[in-house]
Design an enzyme around this catalytic site. Structure first.
Site, mmCIF file in Angstrom:
data_model
loop_
_atom_site.group_PDB
_atom_site.id
_atom_site.type_symbol
_atom_site.label_atom_id
_atom_site.label_comp_id
_atom_site.label_asym_id
_atom_site.label_seq_id
_atom_site.Cartn_x
_atom_site.Cartn_y
_atom_site.Cartn_z
ATOM 1 N N ARG A 63 38.574 30.758 25.526
ATOM 2 C CA ARG A 63 38.218 31.277 26.856
ATOM 3 C C ARG A 63 37.586 32.669 26.766
ATOM 4 N NH1 ARG A 63 41.738 33.531 31.514
ATOM 5 N NH2 ARG A 63 40.462 33.093 33.353
ATOM 6 N N HIS A 67 34.113 33.935 28.362
ATOM 7 C CA HIS A 67 34.026 35.076 29.287
ATOM 8 C C HIS A 67 33.172 36.205 28.719
ATOM 9 C CE1 HIS A 67 37.548 34.154 32.254
ATOM 10 N NE2 HIS A 67 36.814 33.100 31.992
ATOM 11 N N ASN A 96 39.942 38.225 34.319
ATOM 12 C CA ASN A 96 40.402 38.479 32.947
ATOM 13 C C ASN A 96 41.795 39.088 32.852
ATOM 14 O OD1 ASN A 96 38.049 37.516 31.747
ATOM 15 N ND2 ASN A 96 37.028 39.496 31.895
ATOM 16 N N HIS A 195 39.637 22.857 29.112
ATOM 17 C CA HIS A 195 40.908 22.951 29.838
ATOM 18 C C HIS A 195 41.907 21.910 29.348
ATOM 19 C CE1 HIS A 195 38.975 25.294 33.421
ATOM 20 N NE2 HIS A 195 39.036 25.989 32.289
#
Ligand code: HEM
Ligand SMILES: *[C@@H]1O[C@H](CO)[C@@H](O)[C@H](O)[C@H]1NC(C)=O
Ligand SMILES: *[C@@H]1O[C@H](CO)[C@@H](O)[C@H](O)[C@H]1NC(C)=O
Length: 330
Positions: A63, A67, A96, A195
């Protein structure tokens, strides 16, 4: 008057520079082969060490790379600490903080790399390698990571908010957010399969349980049994940031296709997961992925490589090799 020699010399310079633009602007697999041969091995060791302590860091690192790439390109900007609280860094933005995790893995790898080959390996590349290693260690498919990214010198919370799609997004908003980064709708569906590992804080989906909209408190597209389990884990009004649930309860640390199976049985955790059933194309991709582990693995690896190229800084005339991934060089 300009002499002939000078003209010829500047001609060479121009060609030389063009040549550099052509060769340097691209990432390369094996970029550190000569400058720091142990780079990828050291990152892999640090990911493995961290994973043994807490297998959730693998999800955290995948992740984190996403990001990083969606905000100013894959330039390590997500790693920079806030210096001035009136202008917080990306890592302190709502998407975040407090959810992003795994920063210490990058720090540990960076410390070892500075010891063996100082100022050679960028933080952005360390993160790209670590994301790949995390996919691999959760039994996804390993892939070669083109490298040679430089680190950026800017990190702004506001830009994270503006570029990262929220979990309340519908399929059109997701498609648009990915298109803004040069990724297709299919790549969006493929990458959402991430996910299949990791966790979520209650705040990321509690609107679906308690205050969906003015006519219904609970999202009717969410399986009611699953909703009850989620309510038990996430009491209404709780602001406890330590409450988390696995996003793919059957196999929270395995890069498999059970995420897609969950979505098909109305057990996608976020609106942004469940919404993939509302469009002909994305629905058909969800079905295909749910039935084809190897096919999804291949598509996922390719999409990760493509995501890893978003807005990269390459070459000698841009960016820097940060000494400490949390701080821009002075
Ligand atoms: C399609 C749009 C996406 C949305 C709206 C979204 C949203 C979210 C949210 C809200 C969380 C939970 C954070 C928390 O509360 O702890 C999460 C977790 C996660 N996301 Fe996404 N995401 C998206 C796409 C992606 C992509 C493209 C990747 C990677 C390629 C990814 C990888 C992950 C991973 C691995 C986790 C688990 C993190 C952990 O366990 O620490 N997501 N995502
Ligand atoms: C609330 O959500 C339901 C289910 O998605 C939908 O049918 C309804 O139109 C929504 N109501 C409002 C006021 O948005
Ligand atoms: C770019 O910088 C590296 C490291 O300082 C150097 O080895 C390389 O020759 C440079 N490349 C060019 C084309 O100037």
């Amino acid at each position: 008057m300009i002499g002939t020699k000078q003209v010829i010399f500047s001609g060479f310079l121009v060609i030389f520079c063009l040549y550099n633009v052509g060769t340097e602007a691209q990432l390369q697999v094996g970029f550190y082969r000569f400058s720091c041969p142990s780079a990828e091995r050291i990152v892999k060791e640090e990911v493995l060490n961290a994973f043994i302590q807490n297998n959730g860091v693998a999800a955290g690192l995948v992740r984190m790379h996403f990001h990083d790439c969606f905000v100013r390109g894959c330039d390590g900007s997500v790693l920079i600490d806030t210096v001035n609280p009136s202008s917080p860094a990306e890592k302190d933005s709502p998407p975040n903080n407090p959810s992003l995790r795994g920063f210490e893995v990058i720090d540990n790898a960076k410390a070892r790399l500075e010891a063996v080959c100082a100022r050679k390996v960028s933080c952005a590349d360390i993160l790209a390698f670590a994301a790949r290693d995390s996919v691999e260690i959760t039994r996804g498919l390993g892939y070669e990571v083109p490298a040679g990214r430089k680190d950026g010198r800017v990190s702004l919370s506001s830009e994270a908010l503006a570029n990262l799609p929220p979990p309340t997004s519908n399929v059109n908003q997701l498609t648009q957010a990915f298109a803004n980064k040069g990724l297709t709708q299919e790549e969006m569906v493929t990458l959402s399969g991430s996910h299949t590992i990791g966790r979520s804080h209650c705040a990321s989906f509690s609107n679906r349980l308690y205050n969906f909209n003015s006519t219904t408190s609970q999202d009717p597209t969410l399986d009611p049994n699953y909703a009850n389990q989620l309510k038990a884990a996430c009491p209404q009004g709780s602001t406890n940031p330590n409450l988390v649930v696995p996003m793919d309860p059957p196999s929270p640390a395995t890069s498999d296709v059970s995420y897609y199976r969950g979505v098909l049985s109305n057990r996608g955790l976020f609106t942004s997961d469940q919404t993939l059933l509302t469009n002909q194309q994305t629905l058909s991709q969800v079905i295909q992925n749910s039935q084809n582990l190897f096919g999804w693995h291949i598509k996922f690896s390719n999409a990760m490589v493509k995501m890893g190229k978003i807005g990269v800084l390459t070459g000698n005339n841009t960016g820097e090799i940060r000494v400490n991934c949390r701080e821009i060089n002075s």
